[in-house]
Design a protein around this motif. Structure first.
Motif, mmCIF file in Angstrom:
data_model
loop_
_atom_site.group_PDB
_atom_site.id
_atom_site.type_symbol
_atom_site.label_atom_id
_atom_site.label_comp_id
_atom_site.label_asym_id
_atom_site.label_seq_id
_atom_site.Cartn_x
_atom_site.Cartn_y
_atom_site.Cartn_z
ATOM 1 N N LEU A 40 5.798 4.690 -3.781
ATOM 2 C CA LEU A 40 6.469 4.348 -2.530
ATOM 3 C C LEU A 40 7.446 5.452 -2.134
ATOM 4 C CD1 LEU A 40 7.200 0.557 -3.096
ATOM 5 C CD2 LEU A 40 5.711 1.512 -1.335
ATOM 6 N N ARG A 41 7.598 5.642 -0.831
ATOM 7 C CA ARG A 41 8.568 6.603 -0.326
ATOM 8 C C ARG A 41 9.766 5.865 0.260
ATOM 9 N NH1 ARG A 41 4.341 9.844 3.137
ATOM 10 N NH2 ARG A 41 3.401 7.773 3.034
ATOM 11 N N LEU A 42 10.900 6.564 0.294
ATOM 12 C CA LEU A 42 12.158 5.926 0.657
ATOM 13 C C LEU A 42 12.765 6.577 1.890
ATOM 14 C CD1 LEU A 42 13.771 5.700 -2.903
ATOM 15 C CD2 LEU A 42 12.290 4.024 -1.770
ATOM 16 N N ALA A 43 13.319 5.732 2.760
ATOM 17 C CA ALA A 43 14.074 6.187 3.923
ATOM 18 C C ALA A 43 15.481 5.612 3.817
ATOM 19 C CB ALA A 43 13.400 5.722 5.214
ATOM 20 N N LEU A 44 16.486 6.460 4.067
ATOM 21 C CA LEU A 44 17.881 6.053 3.945
ATOM 22 C C LEU A 44 18.665 6.515 5.158
ATOM 23 C CD1 LEU A 44 18.424 7.203 0.249
ATOM 24 C CD2 LEU A 44 18.308 4.821 0.998
ATOM 25 N N ALA A 45 19.594 5.676 5.594
ATOM 26 C CA ALA A 45 20.504 6.047 6.686
ATOM 27 C C ALA A 45 21.835 6.435 6.060
ATOM 28 C CB ALA A 45 20.680 4.885 7.655
ATOM 29 N N PRO A 46 22.167 7.725 5.992
ATOM 30 C CA PRO A 46 23.392 8.149 5.303
ATOM 31 C C PRO A 46 24.657 7.476 5.814
ATOM 32 C CG PRO A 46 22.000 10.041 5.760
ATOM 33 C CD PRO A 46 21.376 8.879 6.468
ATOM 34 N N ALA A 47 24.724 7.207 7.125
ATOM 35 C CA ALA A 47 25.932 6.588 7.680
ATOM 36 C C ALA A 47 26.159 5.183 7.137
ATOM 37 C CB ALA A 47 25.840 6.554 9.206
ATOM 38 N N ARG A 48 25.104 4.556 6.623
ATOM 39 C CA ARG A 48 25.232 3.191 6.088
ATOM 40 C C ARG A 48 25.799 3.189 4.665
ATOM 41 N NH1 ARG A 48 25.217 -1.284 7.715
ATOM 42 N NH2 ARG A 48 23.376 -2.302 6.866
ATOM 43 N N PHE A 49 25.758 4.347 3.997
ATOM 44 C CA PHE A 49 26.176 4.404 2.598
ATOM 45 C C PHE A 49 27.492 5.171 2.486
ATOM 46 C CE2 PHE A 49 21.714 3.421 2.458
ATOM 47 C CZ PHE A 49 21.604 2.521 1.402
ATOM 48 N N PRO A 72 0.848 -1.203 0.000
ATOM 49 C CA PRO A 72 0.000 0.000 0.000
ATOM 50 C C PRO A 72 0.880 1.249 0.000
ATOM 51 C CG PRO A 72 0.020 -1.029 2.180
ATOM 52 C CD PRO A 72 0.775 -1.952 1.270
ATOM 53 N N ALA A 73 1.133 1.794 -1.170
ATOM 54 C CA ALA A 73 2.162 2.822 -1.333
ATOM 55 C C ALA A 73 1.919 4.043 -0.461
ATOM 56 C CB ALA A 73 2.233 3.235 -2.806
ATOM 57 N N ARG A 74 0.672 4.398 -0.260
ATOM 58 C CA ARG A 74 0.378 5.613 0.511
ATOM 59 C C ARG A 74 0.849 5.486 1.956
ATOM 60 N NH1 ARG A 74 -3.708 7.336 3.814
ATOM 61 N NH2 ARG A 74 -4.116 9.589 3.820
ATOM 62 N N SER A 75 0.969 4.256 2.445
ATOM 63 C CA SER A 75 1.240 4.037 3.859
ATOM 64 C C SER A 75 2.611 3.457 4.157
ATOM 65 C CB SER A 75 0.172 3.092 4.445
ATOM 66 O OG SER A 75 -1.125 3.602 4.254
#
Length: 439
Positions: free
Chosen positions: A128-137, A97-100
């Motif tokens: 879909l929305r994306l979450a990223l942890a900069p320290a991991r990349f 469910p992309a909205r959620s």
């Protein structure tokens, strides 16, 4: 779009039909209201394996969430689902469910390439929305040029306090908010008051919108150990119910605070409880519900009576989930009385944190059944394993969950279903008091 070559030396992928228990870890907003859940499962066997193993594991995570009925929760909450770069081509992603849903994207087994970026762009185009942890990349995962493209896709930046040293966090907080001003920040694994202080008052504090971790989940005590007057009145009403006081004595206490009666009736009459007609007075409540069930609903008011405690809503939700989950286990065992008492065990388990007094002192005027008191005060007796299972589920401790499920002779899939139903029921009960989740 680049396609990864198949691995010829991966060996057999031996994974179970489901991942077992996958916890719902709450994510809070700045007002400490739960607005999302974080879903992440441990994969000790596949974490250092091949892309094929990662995809297999992530597909299993998504199918397990679907079997648990997790997406029913998303009428009321958002979901962060942790997934590897190796799994961006999974067909299951198209059914989310992309909205959620926000995908919490983790590095894969190989460095990020142009194909990964194209797949991320396609997922975003699909809603879909994306979450990223900069320290991991870091440089071992992504080149500097691609890092700019990657972070530009992020809707949420994740700062993981458990995984990052201060020397890593400081430059991130200094640089990234200026370079990506539209991204919100998610403080993950907030473990101490110092971590929370950095989020709320450090560099880029205004960018932090979401919070998660044991420091928040535990609930902070109020500066004073005195019980609030509203909470004291609720405790007195509960004492009167336990000692079979006359109805007019109970009504007299409600007349001293009409808001208490309003809140009680709103909880009791919530559609999820399925009453045949609305209860409109204390007299009707006693007649239709009985003293035991009314006592059960009064316990909710302890968490809403104190208006100056911002941690109370979080404690209420956590207590209700424990209570509803344990009650379902009691019903499954076939004893309605035990189910009611298991509900009280879960409901009062955070009373010390709420009232900022020792738990024994908080429970003393309530004259609780012995199995309830034994489980809460001494971690022993008939109800103790049920309470321990509720806490293990909440803390995403799969080893302890598995051990307690075996001890209680329960089925793990059943426990998954009951826990999900408890979370859903809690959200429905609290629905009128909660904010609409942020887009």
């Amino acid at each position: 779009m680049a396609v990864r070559a198949p691995e010829t030396d991966a060996g057999p992928i031996e994974l179970p039909p489901t991942l077992g228990f996958v916890a719902h870890q709450p994510v809070l907003d700045r007002q400490q209201r739960a607005v999302a859940y974080l879903f992440a499962a441990r994969d000790e066997r596949g974490a250092a394996g091949t892309p094929a193993r990662r995809r297999e594991f992530d597909a299993l995570l998504l199918s397990t969430l679907a079997k648990m009925g997790v997406y029913r929760l998303l009428d009321y909450r958002r979901a962060f689902i942790q997934i590897s770069l190796d799994s961006l081509d999974l067909p299951e992603l198209a059914t989310l469910p992309a909205r959620s849903v926000l995908l919490l994207v983790e590095p894969g087994c190989e460095p990020l390439d142009d194909g990964d970026l194209a797949r991320l762009e396609a997922l975003k185009a699909g809603g879909l929305r994306l979450a990223l942890a900069p320290a991991r990349f870091d440089d071992s995962v992504v080149t500097a040029a691609r890092r700019e493209q990657l972070f530009a896709l992020a809707d949420v930046m994740v700062l993981d306090f458990a995984a990052s040293a201060n020397r890593v966090l400081a430059p991130l907080l200094d640089q990234l908010p200026r370079r990506y001003p539209k991204a919100r920040w998610f403080a993950r694994n907030v473990g101490t008051a110092e971590d929370m202080e950095l989020c709320l008052h450090g560099p880029a504090a205004q960018r932090f919108a979401l919070f998660h971790g044991v420091y928040l989940a535990g609930g902070r005590s109020m500066p004073t150990g005195k019980v609030d007057s509203g909470q004291a009145r609720v405790l007195e009403i509960m004492r009167l119910l336990r000692c079979n006081a006359e109805a007019h004595e109970i009504e007299a206490q409600f007349k001293l605070d009409s808001l208490l009666l309003f809140k009680l009736l709103r909880f009791v009459n919530a559609p999820v409880n399925g009453l045949s007609r609305k209860v409109m007075s204390i007299e009707e409540s006693l007649l239709l519900l009985g003293r035991e069930r009314l006592f059960k609903w009064m316990s909710l008011l302890l968490f809403t009576a104190r208006r100056d405690d911002v941690s109370s809503p979080g404690l209420l939700e956590k207590s209700l989930i424990r209570a509803a989950f344990m009650e379902r286990l009691g019903d499954y065992r076939g004893s309605r009385l035990e189910a009611e008492h298991l509900f009280l065990t879960g409901m009062f388990s955070l009373l010390a944190a709420l009232l900022n007094v020792p738990l024994a002192d908080a429970l003393e005027p309530l004259d609780l059944p012995a199995p309830v008191a034994d489980a809460l005060l001494a971690q022993k007796g008939l109800f103790a394993p049920y309470f321990q299972l509720a806490v293990a589920c909440e803390q995403n401790d799969p080893a302890r969950v598995t051990r307690l499920v075996a001890l209680l002779k329960l089925d793990l899939d059943l426990v998954n279903r009951f826990y999900t139903e408890a979370v859903l029921w809690t959200q429905q009960v609290l629905r009128e008091e909660e904010p609409v989740p942020a887009e």
